[in-house]
Write an enzyme that holds these catalytic residues in place. Structure first.
Site, mmCIF file in Angstrom:
data_model
loop_
_atom_site.group_PDB
_atom_site.id
_atom_site.type_symbol
_atom_site.label_atom_id
_atom_site.label_comp_id
_atom_site.label_asym_id
_atom_site.label_seq_id
_atom_site.Cartn_x
_atom_site.Cartn_y
_atom_site.Cartn_z
ATOM 1 N N ARG A 164 61.332 1.738 18.946
ATOM 2 C CA ARG A 164 59.920 1.108 18.266
ATOM 3 C C ARG A 164 59.915 1.852 16.960
ATOM 4 O O ARG A 164 58.754 1.933 16.779
ATOM 5 C CB ARG A 164 59.168 0.812 19.204
ATOM 6 C CG ARG A 164 59.101 -0.081 20.270
ATOM 7 C CD ARG A 164 59.372 -1.455 19.860
ATOM 8 N NE ARG A 164 59.370 -2.501 21.131
ATOM 9 C CZ ARG A 164 60.300 -2.572 21.887
ATOM 10 N NH1 ARG A 164 61.366 -2.166 21.616
ATOM 11 N NH2 ARG A 164 60.163 -3.547 22.718
ATOM 12 N N SER A 238 53.573 -6.061 23.601
ATOM 13 C CA SER A 238 53.279 -4.563 24.133
ATOM 14 C C SER A 238 52.389 -3.780 23.425
ATOM 15 O O SER A 238 52.555 -3.700 22.277
ATOM 16 C CB SER A 238 54.268 -3.821 24.426
ATOM 17 O OG SER A 238 55.426 -4.220 25.384
ATOM 18 N N GLU A 334 51.702 0.459 19.944
ATOM 19 C CA GLU A 334 52.816 0.334 19.174
ATOM 20 C C GLU A 334 52.505 -0.598 17.989
ATOM 21 O O GLU A 334 53.273 -0.307 16.960
ATOM 22 C CB GLU A 334 53.443 -0.853 20.195
ATOM 23 C CG GLU A 334 55.106 -1.072 19.751
ATOM 24 C CD GLU A 334 55.670 -2.012 20.409
ATOM 25 O OE1 GLU A 334 55.829 -3.091 19.781
ATOM 26 O OE2 GLU A 334 55.929 -2.136 21.699
#
Ligand code: EPU
Length: 338
Positions: A164, A238, A334
């Site tokens: 990520r 998420s 995130e």
């Protein structure tokens, strides 16, 4: 070039959080970026690139110039013996591209079906799901530099992809706008079915060699069952990354919580399921104001209707503190918090 002032961003972020862009310019083509760079006011102003808004938490009105990427177009750029190269405009819907490739008989992106957001945002956080990350299917991208107005092409190594993560979240953050992305989809196609949820689907269906379309359908079913549709319940996927710890730290945690969900990584470190950690702290279904923890997946924070960014942040901080208090692990968000 049309400069819009005081534009509501509520419909432009998948969390549905209220915020206003003081200045917004829609980018339809590469030349639009150059027009912004050459503009006496906008050229020197800080800039924020907005794709599908599916990975941002808006906590206040946005002062930097918002460049809303609306560059379209999808094409098969090259058909080689060992791969297809597919090119798409940064403003294209990610899921739309996945469907388009399958409709054209080009498999390879099916594990990444239904990820919200745009093509241009996909390399920024190196989107990933069900055993495949964008970097595994990436060829190169074009961007325009905000200082020089020049175009550059970046191959995979230059993007410094991580979990990520990419160079666009660090050195190049706020410095350029991605206009086009090219994907390298290997021939012959090889399925990626190692993820537990997919293995379960194969077992249930009694299919051991599924077609790309079958994998696509399964991924869509799995995601729909677990993850809220942002068109119905505002969310940003998420909310936290899965934390990576040392083997020693993991052993220590397993000693106290034997059921902890963890995945050994090739480099000897261990990735822990953040959703499990949050769930274990009893957060599923809890709320702060109108911001809540999704009932079916503790890793996803949702807007129960009319939430504001501050509520999402307060909830996120409370979760971080409780996970740190119990496990000694700091969860990292995130999405980009603005
Ligand atoms: N779990 C719980 N309780 C929960 C949530 C999860 O016990 O409330 C457990 C699950 O049972 C499972 C484990 O935690 O054993 C992992 O959960 P899951 O398989 O749902 O995957 P994840 O780690 O939560 C990651 C990605 C998702 C991606 C899926 C599938 C991150 C931060 N998230 O989720 O990506 O779709 O794997 O590959 O890496 C996103 O980035 O927005 C995203 C949705």
């Amino acid at each position: 070039m049309h400069i819009e002032r005081n534009v509501s961003l509520r419909d432009y972020n998948s969390f549905g959080l209220p915020a206003v862009a003081r200045t917004l310019v829609r980018i339809h083509e590469e030349a639009d970026v150059r027009r912004v760079v050459d503009h006496p006011e906008l050229g020197i102003a800080p800039k924020f690139v907005l794709g599908g808004g599916s990975n941002i938490v808006l906590t206040r009105d946005v002062q930097p110039v918002v460049l809303k990427v609306e560059i379209l177009g999808k094409r098969i750029a090259e058909e080689r013996e060992d791969c297809w190269i597919v090119e798409a405009g940064a403003g294209e819907s990610w899921h739309g591209l996945v469907e388009w490739t399958l409709d054209h008989g080009i498999p390879g992106l099916e594990n990444l079906a239904l990820i919200p957001g745009t093509v241009g945002a996909s390399p920024v956080q190196n989107i990933g799901a069900y055993g495949v990350e964008l970097k595994d299917r990436f060829d190169s991208l074009d961007l325009v530099d905000f200082t020089t107005g020049r175009r550059a092409t970046l191959p995979r190594a230059a993007c410094r992809f991580g979990y990520r993560d990419s160079i666009f979240k660090h050195e190049l953050a706020g410095k350029s706008l991605i206009t086009r992305v090219r994907f390298r989809l290997p021939r012959p196609w090889q399925s990626e079915l190692g993820y537990l949820d997919l293995e379960r689907k194969m077992h249930e269906a009694g299919i051991s060699a599924p077609s790309p379309r079958q994998v696509f359908d399964w991924v869509c079913q799995i995601r729909r069952a677990k993850l809220p549709d942002p068109a119905v319940i505002g969310n940003a996927g998420s909310f936290f990354k899965n934390p990576v710890v040392t083997e020693e730290q993991c052993r220590d945690i397993i000693g106290r919580d034997p059921e902890i969900v963890h995945y050994p990584m090739p480099d000897g470190s261990v990735k822990l399921a953040a959703g499990w950690l949050i769930d274990a702290c009893g957060w599923k279904g809890k709320s702060v104001g109108q911001a809540g923890v999704y009932e079916k997946q503790a890793l996803v924070l949702v807007n129960r209707g009319g939430a504001i960014g501050a509520e999402v942040l307060t909830l996120a901080r409370a979760i971080q503190e409780s996970v740190y208090g119990r496990f000694g692990i700091r969860l990292e968000p995130e999405p980009v918090v603005l």
